[in-house]
Design a protein around this motif. Structure first.
Motif, PDB file in Angstrom:
ATOM      1  N   LYS A 137      -0.673  -2.676 -11.463  1.00 58.55           N
ATOM      2  CA  LYS A 137      -0.505  -3.837 -12.349  1.00 58.55           C
ATOM      3  C   LYS A 137       0.845  -4.541 -12.173  1.00 58.55           C
ATOM      4  CE  LYS A 137       0.776  -1.629 -16.778  1.00 58.55           C
ATOM      5  NZ  LYS A 137       2.180  -1.924 -16.681  1.00 58.55           N
ATOM      6  N   ASP A 138       1.735  -3.958 -11.357  1.00 58.07           N
ATOM      7  CA  ASP A 138       2.992  -4.646 -11.032  1.00 58.07           C
ATOM      8  C   ASP A 138       2.779  -5.803 -10.055  1.00 58.07           C
ATOM      9  OD1 ASP A 138       4.411  -2.813 -12.530  1.00 58.07           O
ATOM     10  OD2 ASP A 138       4.838  -1.500 -10.824  1.00 58.07           O
ATOM     11  N   ILE A 139       1.702  -5.721  -9.263  1.00 56.70           N
ATOM     12  CA  ILE A 139       1.457  -6.751  -8.242  1.00 56.70           C
ATOM     13  C   ILE A 139       1.213  -8.083  -8.946  1.00 56.70           C
ATOM     14  CG2 ILE A 139      -0.070  -7.469  -6.343  1.00 56.70           C
ATOM     15  CD1 ILE A 139      -0.700  -4.458  -5.933  1.00 56.70           C
ATOM     16  N   GLU A 184       8.534 -11.687  -1.703  1.00 53.78           N
ATOM     17  CA  GLU A 184       9.672 -11.622  -2.627  1.00 53.78           C
ATOM     18  C   GLU A 184       9.561 -10.430  -3.569  1.00 53.78           C
ATOM     19  OE1 GLU A 184       9.953 -15.488  -4.397  1.00 53.78           O
ATOM     20  OE2 GLU A 184      10.712 -16.314  -2.498  1.00 53.78           O
ATOM     21  N   PHE A 185       8.341 -10.203  -4.032  1.00 55.13           N
ATOM     22  CA  PHE A 185       8.068  -9.046  -4.891  1.00 55.13           C
ATOM     23  C   PHE A 185       8.498  -7.755  -4.175  1.00 55.13           C
ATOM     24  CE2 PHE A 185       4.717  -5.754  -5.632  1.00 55.13           C
ATOM     25  CZ  PHE A 185       5.034  -5.414  -6.932  1.00 55.13           C
ATOM     26  N   LEU A 186       8.139  -7.655  -2.886  1.00 54.65           N
ATOM     27  CA  LEU A 186       8.497  -6.463  -2.116  1.00 54.65           C
ATOM     28  C   LEU A 186      10.012  -6.320  -1.966  1.00 54.65           C
ATOM     29  CD1 LEU A 186       5.863  -6.415   0.755  1.00 54.65           C
ATOM     30  CD2 LEU A 186       6.376  -4.509  -0.765  1.00 54.65           C
ATOM     31  N   TYR A 187      10.678  -7.429  -1.678  1.00 54.30           N
ATOM     32  CA  TYR A 187      12.139  -7.359  -1.533  1.00 54.30           C
ATOM     33  C   TYR A 187      12.773  -6.811  -2.799  1.00 54.30           C
ATOM     34  CZ  TYR A 187      12.867  -9.379   3.081  1.00 54.30           C
ATOM     35  OH  TYR A 187      12.908  -9.561   4.438  1.00 54.30           O
ATOM     36  N   HIS A 188      12.354  -7.339  -3.946  1.00 54.35           N
ATOM     37  CA  HIS A 188      13.015  -6.945  -5.193  1.00 54.35           C
ATOM     38  C   HIS A 188      12.606  -5.565  -5.671  1.00 54.35           C
ATOM     39  CE1 HIS A 188      13.803 -11.351  -5.348  1.00 54.35           C
ATOM     40  NE2 HIS A 188      14.985 -10.837  -5.604  1.00 54.35           N
ATOM     41  N   ARG A 189      11.328  -5.250  -5.513  1.00 47.85           N
ATOM     42  CA  ARG A 189      10.849  -3.980  -6.091  1.00 47.85           C
ATOM     43  C   ARG A 189      10.877  -2.800  -5.119  1.00 47.85           C
ATOM     44  NH1 ARG A 189       7.828  -3.846 -10.732  1.00 47.85           N
ATOM     45  NH2 ARG A 189       8.040  -1.626 -10.345  1.00 47.85           N
ATOM     46  N   GLU A 226      17.201   3.270  -5.090  1.00 49.81           N
ATOM     47  CA  GLU A 226      17.165   4.427  -4.177  1.00 49.81           C
ATOM     48  C   GLU A 226      17.417   3.990  -2.739  1.00 49.81           C
ATOM     49  OE1 GLU A 226      14.942   3.657  -6.411  1.00 49.81           O
ATOM     50  OE2 GLU A 226      14.715   5.367  -7.742  1.00 49.81           O
ATOM     51  N   THR A 227      16.893   2.800  -2.381  1.00 50.20           N
ATOM     52  CA  THR A 227      17.102   2.313  -1.014  1.00 50.20           C
ATOM     53  C   THR A 227      18.572   1.996  -0.805  1.00 50.20           C
ATOM     54  OG1 THR A 227      14.965   1.243  -1.267  1.00 50.20           O
ATOM     55  CG2 THR A 227      16.179   0.703   0.702  1.00 50.20           C
ATOM     56  N   ASP A 254       0.838  -1.206   0.000  1.00 55.40           N
ATOM     57  CA  ASP A 254       0.000   0.000   0.000  1.00 55.40           C
ATOM     58  C   ASP A 254       0.880   1.267   0.000  1.00 55.40           C
ATOM     59  OD1 ASP A 254      -2.697   1.076   0.207  1.00 55.40           O
ATOM     60  OD2 ASP A 254      -2.153   1.720   2.231  1.00 55.40           O
ATOM     61  N   ASP A 255       1.914   1.278   0.830  1.00 56.94           N
ATOM     62  CA  ASP A 255       2.805   2.447   0.892  1.00 56.94           C
ATOM     63  C   ASP A 255       3.647   2.590  -0.377  1.00 56.94           C
ATOM     64  OD1 ASP A 255       1.890   3.344   3.301  1.00 56.94           O
ATOM     65  OD2 ASP A 255       3.635   2.745   4.481  1.00 56.94           O
ATOM     66  N   ALA A 256       4.046   1.457  -0.953  1.00 58.92           N
ATOM     67  CA  ALA A 256       4.835   1.518  -2.198  1.00 58.92           C
ATOM     68  C   ALA A 256       3.990   2.098  -3.335  1.00 58.92           C
ATOM     69  CB  ALA A 256       5.355   0.128  -2.562  1.00 58.92           C
ATOM     70  N   LEU A 257       2.699   1.733  -3.355  1.00 61.82           N
ATOM     71  CA  LEU A 257       1.777   2.320  -4.345  1.00 61.82           C
ATOM     72  C   LEU A 257       1.656   3.826  -4.102  1.00 61.82           C
ATOM     73  CD1 LEU A 257      -1.059  -0.371  -4.239  1.00 61.82           C
ATOM     74  CD2 LEU A 257       0.312   0.183  -6.269  1.00 61.82           C
ATOM     75  N   ARG A 258       1.501   4.196  -2.842  1.00 63.74           N
ATOM     76  CA  ARG A 258       1.353   5.615  -2.468  1.00 63.74           C
ATOM     77  C   ARG A 258       2.594   6.405  -2.887  1.00 63.74           C
ATOM     78  NH1 ARG A 258      -0.437   4.709   2.093  1.00 63.74           N
ATOM     79  NH2 ARG A 258      -2.567   5.191   1.538  1.00 63.74           N
ATOM     80  N   ALA A 259       3.753   5.783  -2.737  1.00 61.72           N
ATOM     81  CA  ALA A 259       5.016   6.467  -3.062  1.00 61.72           C
ATOM     82  C   ALA A 259       5.289   6.481  -4.565  1.00 61.72           C
ATOM     83  CB  ALA A 259       6.169   5.769  -2.337  1.00 61.72           C
ATOM     84  N   GLY A 260       4.495   5.698  -5.335  1.00 63.75           N
ATOM     85  CA  GLY A 260       4.730   5.621  -6.776  1.00 63.75           C
ATOM     86  C   GLY A 260       5.904   4.720  -7.140  1.00 63.75           C
ATOM     87  N   VAL A 261       6.357   3.917  -6.178  1.00 64.27           N
ATOM     88  CA  VAL A 261       7.462   2.990  -6.449  1.00 64.27           C
ATOM     89  C   VAL A 261       6.973   1.824  -7.310  1.00 64.27           C
ATOM     90  CG1 VAL A 261       9.037   1.352  -5.316  1.00 64.27           C
ATOM     91  CG2 VAL A 261       8.716   3.636  -4.359  1.00 64.27           C
ATOM     92  N   ILE A 262       5.718   1.425  -7.104  1.00 64.14           N
ATOM     93  CA  ILE A 262       5.074   0.403  -7.949  1.00 64.14           C
ATOM     94  C   ILE A 262       3.705   0.930  -8.375  1.00 64.14           C
ATOM     95  CG2 ILE A 262       6.209  -1.599  -6.881  1.00 64.14           C
ATOM     96  CD1 ILE A 262       3.582  -2.028  -5.242  1.00 64.14           C
ATOM     97  N   ILE A 263       3.128   0.298  -9.397  1.00 71.52           N
ATOM     98  CA  ILE A 263       1.730   0.589  -9.740  1.00 71.52           C
ATOM     99  C   ILE A 263       0.927  -0.723  -9.624  1.00 71.52           C
ATOM    100  CG2 ILE A 263       2.156   2.598 -11.213  1.00 71.52           C
ATOM    101  CD1 ILE A 263       1.993   0.733 -13.641  1.00 71.52           C
TER     102      ILE A 263
END
Ligand code: MG
Length: 335
Positions: free
Chosen positions: A206-208, A258-263, A269-270, A195-204
């Motif tokens: 359809k990436d999930i 795993e998706f979170l770790y990689h993306r 940036e991290t 949810d936070d990654a979507l909010r930050a624009g790091v993922i969209i």
């Protein structure tokens, strides 16, 4: 007594506060169970209040809507209590473990934890530090004198990248309530970090991963609901031998992790901010080592000074660490 009658209604496998044990004997409360008292002590501690300014994943000052270590803790508690209540487990114990599980977390999330681990030969794990905070640091070094059930649940909540169900049973908490918190921590962070990654624009959206969307659901709320209901049903089918999850849901949860770790967690940036955070924390550590008496508590005794410096830095909020770094590194007129 009324308090004991309330616990009689619980499943026979639920923990009972009347059977709990503490390191130091205390007079019982007439209105609160031992687990309620543990929860209250954690909630009223300074370390708990500092969680509001500690990073979960996104550095807190980036935006007011991102999770912090405090809101993460509250989300874990809410999910864990839902599962505990549905399974007729001890909700007070579950809540106490959940509120205390990350109380020893460092500033700057897991990057901060890694730096703490590298700074001394003692090593550092946030779950061990959480236990150290409630046992030896809080209440002016006297500790909160919590029950063994809460202490054990705090120490064994963490999984890292390891399996959801460890091969050795000794790595699981002793109580089913502790197991509920362990699994709720994962359910909470995987979903709110997306949810936070979507909010930050790091993922969209359809990436999930597609299969996760299909099996778990397309929204934050639906995904948590699916997993929580699965945990409740499978644990009951399993006759509450352990807190359980179906293989299908488990696989999706792991693939989301795993998706979170990689993306998200390991994105470029991290990695870049990791070097900066390391520099901040190492600078603070070296500075404090020069004159520890100026900063560090005389407790816990008889621990070596380096360990107490780590206690102090691990207890900092992100903003406290940033301010101290500025004071150490910049001329006075720029503070
Ligand atoms: Mg956690």
């Amino acid at each position: 007594m009324q308090l004991e009658r309330n616990e009689e209604r619980l499943d026979p496998r639920a923990a009972r506060s009347t059977r709990s044990h503490k390191q130091r004997a205390e007079k019982k409360s007439p209105v609160r169970t031992e687990f309620q008292r543990d929860r209250d002590r954690i909630l009223h501690s300074k370390s708990f209040r500092r969680l509001k300014h500690k990073t979960q994943v996104f550095i807190a000052p980036e935006g007011d809507h991102f999770r912090t270590r405090l809101t993460h803790t509250l989300e874990v508690s809410q999910i864990a209590r839902t599962i505990a209540r549905a399974l007729n487990m001890n909700e007070d114990l579950t809540e106490a473990i959940a509120l205390g599980h990350d109380i020893g977390h460092t500033p700057f999330g897991h990057i901060g934890e890694k730096v703490m681990n590298d700074l001394t030969d003692f090593g550092f794990k946030h779950s061990e530090q959480s236990l150290r905070v409630v046992d030896r640091i809080e209440y002016h070094g006297k500790g909160l004198n919590l029950t063994d059930e809460v202490r054990n649940g705090i120490l064994f909540h963490s999984k890292g990248m390891g399996p959801i169900y460890p091969k050795e049973i000794s790595k699981l908490p002793d109580t089913l309530e502790g197991q509920i918190v362990r699994i709720s921590d994962l359910i909470a962070y995987v979903n709110h970090d997306i949810d936070d990654a979507l909010r930050a624009g790091v993922i969209i959206e359809k990436d999930i991963p597609v299969s996760s969307q299909r099996v778990l659901g397309k929204t934050f709320a639906k995904r948590i609901d699916t997993i929580v209901i699965d945990v409740i049903n499978r644990s009951m089918e399993n006759n509450l031998k352990t807190i359980f999850m179906s293989e299908e849901i488990q696989n999706e949860l792991i693939s989301l992790r795993e998706f979170l770790y990689h993306r998200v967690y390991w994105r470029k940036e991290t990695r870049e901010s990791r070097d900066k955070i390391r520099k901040i924390l190492v600078t603070i550590f070296e500075e404090i080592k020069k004159q520890p008496e100026k900063y560090v508590n005389p407790f816990p005794e008889p621990d070596p000074i380096e360990k107490r410096i780590i206690d102090f830095i691990a207890g900092m909020t992100d903003r406290y660490a940033l301010n101290l770094y500025k004071k150490i590194s910049l001329p006075i007129y720029i503070w």
